[in-house]
Design a protein around this motif. Structure first.
Motif, PDB file in Angstrom:
ATOM      1  N   THR A  46       0.919  -1.167  -0.218  1.00 46.64           N
ATOM      2  CA  THR A  46       0.660   0.201  -0.154  1.00 46.64           C
ATOM      3  C   THR A  46       0.821   1.341  -0.241  1.00 46.64           C
ATOM      4  O   THR A  46       2.597   1.708   0.563  1.00 46.64           O
ATOM      5  CB  THR A  46      -0.751   0.085   1.156  1.00 46.64           C
ATOM      6  OG1 THR A  46      -2.014  -0.838   1.448  1.00 46.64           O
ATOM      7  CG2 THR A  46      -1.376   1.140   1.043  1.00 46.64           C
ATOM      8  N   ALA A  61      -2.381  -3.341  -3.508  1.00 43.07           N
ATOM      9  CA  ALA A  61      -2.671  -4.442  -4.327  1.00 43.07           C
ATOM     10  C   ALA A  61      -2.567  -5.370  -2.787  1.00 43.07           C
ATOM     11  O   ALA A  61      -1.389  -5.971  -2.315  1.00 43.07           O
ATOM     12  CB  ALA A  61      -1.424  -4.360  -5.096  1.00 43.07           C
ATOM     13  N   TYR A  81      -6.618 -11.980  -6.593  1.00 35.35           N
ATOM     14  CA  TYR A  81      -6.176 -10.709  -6.721  1.00 35.35           C
ATOM     15  C   TYR A  81      -7.008  -9.843  -6.476  1.00 35.35           C
ATOM     16  O   TYR A  81      -7.749  -9.776  -6.796  1.00 35.35           O
ATOM     17  CB  TYR A  81      -5.324 -10.425  -7.964  1.00 35.35           C
ATOM     18  CG  TYR A  81      -4.761 -11.522  -8.945  1.00 35.35           C
ATOM     19  CD1 TYR A  81      -4.119 -11.876  -8.789  1.00 35.35           C
ATOM     20  CD2 TYR A  81      -5.668 -12.883  -9.168  1.00 35.35           C
ATOM     21  CE1 TYR A  81      -3.046 -12.878  -9.281  1.00 35.35           C
ATOM     22  CE2 TYR A  81      -5.231 -13.852 -10.016  1.00 35.35           C
ATOM     23  CZ  TYR A  81      -3.505 -14.640  -9.853  1.00 35.35           C
ATOM     24  OH  TYR A  81      -2.929 -15.755  -9.438  1.00 35.35           O
ATOM     25  N   ALA A  83      -7.149  -5.556  -5.944  1.00 37.47           N
ATOM     26  CA  ALA A  83      -6.629  -3.469  -5.849  1.00 37.47           C
ATOM     27  C   ALA A  83      -7.410  -3.009  -5.479  1.00 37.47           C
ATOM     28  O   ALA A  83      -8.991  -2.412  -5.013  1.00 37.47           O
ATOM     29  CB  ALA A  83      -6.552  -2.700  -7.569  1.00 37.47           C
ATOM     30  N   THR A  84      -6.911  -1.487  -4.391  1.00 37.31           N
ATOM     31  CA  THR A  84      -7.702  -0.350  -4.342  1.00 37.31           C
ATOM     32  C   THR A  84      -7.176   0.558  -4.093  1.00 37.31           C
ATOM     33  O   THR A  84      -6.336   1.061  -4.605  1.00 37.31           O
ATOM     34  CB  THR A  84      -7.938  -0.464  -2.275  1.00 37.31           C
ATOM     35  OG1 THR A  84      -6.647  -0.402  -2.218  1.00 37.31           O
ATOM     36  CG2 THR A  84      -8.547  -1.887  -1.385  1.00 37.31           C
ATOM     37  N   HIS A 102     -12.984  -0.911  -4.638  1.00 37.41           N
ATOM     38  CA  HIS A 102     -12.185  -1.970  -4.457  1.00 37.41           C
ATOM     39  C   HIS A 102     -12.545  -3.219  -5.590  1.00 37.41           C
ATOM     40  O   HIS A 102     -13.854  -3.055  -6.233  1.00 37.41           O
ATOM     41  CB  HIS A 102     -12.551  -2.432  -2.841  1.00 37.41           C
ATOM     42  CG  HIS A 102     -12.655  -1.925  -1.798  1.00 37.41           C
ATOM     43  ND1 HIS A 102     -11.947  -1.865  -1.096  1.00 37.41           N
ATOM     44  CD2 HIS A 102     -13.579  -0.833  -1.099  1.00 37.41           C
ATOM     45  CE1 HIS A 102     -11.478  -0.888  -0.203  1.00 37.41           C
ATOM     46  NE2 HIS A 102     -12.884   0.059  -0.162  1.00 37.41           N
TER      47      HIS A 102
END
Length: 148
Positions: A46, A61, A81, A83-84, A102
């Motif tokens: 992050t 991620a 997997y 991602a944010t 998200h």
């Protein structure tokens, strides 16, 4: 018996930006889908920091690997997997508006062990909005802008 634990590393990249990474091993349930218990290994990274005096950004991620033994020596796995992306805007010194997006992609190794009609690969997305309040529990508040 199964080992579990977590480790995190937090590094201030500058006075306004920070990077955090980590690893966790835990046990998880795939609730409502199977009754199996999974050993879950998760790694994440992050980056967060100030875009301006009142606005902060967070980008991250994750990768998770879920493993369960279903028969002698045979394992089912699921890879996740993620991602944010998040924004925080200070409304006052103690109140902030937040918004985040998200995304997760799930891939299951053995579709035959899933309930009928449940996909072996699927993605999900979420948008969250809210308010955050900041206040000291004891003493005076210290301002650390890079942590979110």
């Amino acid at each position: 018996w199964q080992t579990a634990g977590r480790a995190r590393l937090y590094v201030d990249a500058s006075s306004a930006w920070a990077i955090e990474g980590g690893y966790e091993r835990s046990l998880s349930l795939f609730q409502g889908i199977t009754d199996d218990v999974y050993t879950t290994d998760t790694a994440f990274v992050t980056a967060n920091g100030q875009l301006s005096r009142r606005t902060a950004l967070r980008v991250g991620a994750t990768y998770s690997n879920w493993v369960t033994t279903v028969a002698s020596g045979i394992s089912d796995t699921m890879d996740v997997y993620g991602a944010t992306l998040g924004l925080r805007f200070l409304l006052t010194d103690s109140l902030a508006a937040t918004a985040s997006y998200h995304y997760y992609l799930h891939r299951y190794s053995n579709p035959a062990s899933l309930p009928a009609g449940f996909p072996a690969e699927y993605d999900r997305q979420a948008v969250r909005v809210g308010l955050s309040m900041f206040f000291p529990l004891a003493g005076t508040a210290s301002r650390q802008v890079s942590r979110w």
